[in-house]
Design a protein around this motif. Sequence first.
Motif, PDB file in Angstrom:
ATOM      1  N   ASN A  84       0.843  -1.194   0.000  1.00 53.36           N
ATOM      2  CA  ASN A  84       0.000   0.000   0.000  1.00 53.36           C
ATOM      3  C   ASN A  84       0.882   1.250   0.000  1.00 53.36           C
ATOM      4  O   ASN A  84       1.432   1.624   1.029  1.00 53.36           O
ATOM      5  N   GLU A  86       0.230   4.362  -0.032  1.00 52.75           N
ATOM      6  CA  GLU A  86      -0.234   5.503   0.779  1.00 52.75           C
ATOM      7  C   GLU A  86       0.428   5.571   2.144  1.00 52.75           C
ATOM      8  O   GLU A  86       0.541   6.633   2.729  1.00 52.75           O
ATOM      9  N   LYS A  87       0.853   4.399   2.643  1.00 59.26           N
ATOM     10  CA  LYS A  87       1.394   4.366   4.003  1.00 59.26           C
ATOM     11  C   LYS A  87       2.762   5.044   4.103  1.00 59.26           C
ATOM     12  O   LYS A  87       3.251   5.268   5.202  1.00 59.26           O
ATOM     13  N   MET A  88       3.359   5.365   2.959  1.00 61.30           N
ATOM     14  CA  MET A  88       4.668   6.026   3.050  1.00 61.30           C
ATOM     15  C   MET A  88       4.593   7.534   2.794  1.00 61.30           C
ATOM     16  O   MET A  88       5.549   8.251   3.003  1.00 61.30           O
ATOM     17  N   PHE A  89       3.427   8.032   2.338  1.00 63.79           N
ATOM     18  CA  PHE A  89       3.333   9.445   1.977  1.00 63.79           C
ATOM     19  C   PHE A  89       3.043  10.333   3.188  1.00 63.79           C
ATOM     20  O   PHE A  89       2.183  10.005   3.998  1.00 63.79           O
ATOM     21  N   PHE A 132      -1.564  12.050  -2.089  1.00 65.65           N
ATOM     22  CA  PHE A 132      -2.813  11.370  -1.725  1.00 65.65           C
ATOM     23  C   PHE A 132      -3.906  11.554  -2.774  1.00 65.65           C
ATOM     24  O   PHE A 132      -4.898  10.843  -2.767  1.00 65.65           O
ATOM     25  N   LYS A 139       0.098   6.338  -7.678  1.00 63.84           N
ATOM     26  CA  LYS A 139       0.682   6.229  -6.335  1.00 63.84           C
ATOM     27  C   LYS A 139       1.726   5.110  -6.310  1.00 63.84           C
ATOM     28  O   LYS A 139       2.794   5.251  -5.725  1.00 63.84           O
TER      29      LYS A 139
END
Lengths: 271, 261
Positions: A84, A86-89, A132, A139
């Motif tokens: 996933n 998103e977990k790093m942004f 995001f 992404k």
Amino acid sequence: MIRVENLWYTYDGGNYVLRDVSLEIVEGEIYYILGDNGSGKTTLIRHLNGLLKPSRGRVLVDGLDTRETPVSRLAEKVSIVFQNPEKMFYMPTVIEEISTTLRNFGVENPDQRAEEILREYGLSRYRDRSPFTLSGGEKRILSIAIMTGWSPRYLVLDEPTIGLDGDYRRRLQWAIDRHLSRGGAVVIVTHDMELVLEREGRVVILSGGQVVYRGYTQELIDLDPGQLGRYGLVKPTYARSTSYMKTSGVIRDYHGYCGVFAEVAGVLDNV
Amino acid sequence: MYRIGLEAFRFEERDAALYRLDPRAKLLVAFIYMVLTILVNSQAIQLLITALLLATLLLLGRLGRKLVKNLVTLAPLMTLVFLANYLVSGDPMASLLPTQKLLNLVMSLNTFFLTTNPDDFAITLEKMGMPLTITLAFSLSLRFIHVLARVLTEIVEAQLSRGHRLDTGGITTRIRNYTAILIPLIIISVRKSISVAETLELRGFREGARHTPFTTMKIGFWDVIYVAASLSIATALLIYGGAVETALLEILTRHLEYMAI
């Protein structure tokens, strides 16, 4: 080289999710780690940069024991792109997201290099947007762009093709090829058999935390569908058709035809 | 540490007496112990309450390992409470009382929350006359703890993998470092809650709707015994607190004298 030596791992002190796993990852080669859900694939890759420490056995990254080396030092060599993105942004814009990571690893001229990376991955038009707000495929490509920016030696991709359409899939292939051409190693955890069969590489299948199969991609295609199905894998349609043609006596050169069909399937995908 | 964090408060099914009791009985007993903890200002009796709660959790709940994780997670907060009180009062013994109270409050709640399925908790609240929207919100929040713990672990791992250092620099830098964890955590949590709300709507959930729970609850013999025993102990401690304290202190003094000899 990364050496995984007789690795055992338990999260709760009781049930082992990895059992006596041994593996060698050599620069310039590509490795596919396959297996059904819960077989321990993600747990295994989390050992490669020291996020998890072995319960028994050890993992050596270029001679460094992951039990004694901080994650920050190992992460410089082993880059893991998780499922996933998103977990790093956390930065406000795409460009800052890339340059921050380059700064973390002490890359010279991080801002200039970040601009180059954006161009290389075709993400320039998203430069000032929040990560995001990008689409799923964008992404994912951005996460790969971030995690390859400082040229780590080992690139580990966890299910990289989820949510990728034709164009982004080509960019992923390009990133893999470039990493290999620079002498790095690529480790891919996936269920996507089309991705596995696109490139010659080594295959490791995990089941119940143990290595149950070692071989090469070309050998994998010869396994019967039932055996693959037990490990949560399905042969692509073209590979199944070629198998059928071979058993019916229509063709003899199985691998050659399989390659041709794979190319045809790729062309049709892009039409 | 971050991995232990929220996991320590998560419900896990187990075959133990405390898990088989009716949630209403457990909730009532937890409430009794909480009231007792708040009302009693004697350190000796607080110690007795700790012992009773420990016995309940260990013998009836078989929660030894979980309790250790739980207390390890709470240790920084308890230390903070102790230090804050010590800075104000300057008396270490007096500072111990609020710390003991915090410990007992948490353990009282543990007798219920660690041994009750979130779904049963929702049904308990419904039986007590709360509207479905509120009970569902409670049950979803409890289930969300586990999801949040997993997301938090994955975010920390993703940030460490991209070279982000969490525990370096002065206190301001460290706080700033944690924005890399908080921003994705907040965004992912909000998105998940929106998706839960949308799913509820898609499944036809509406305010004021009535439903029949899948499991039914029945107060049994052991539930009555559990509540009666806890209530008797609490009443006795409240009424005869002074005498119990004197007796406890006498036993402790004799024991210490014996040890000294």
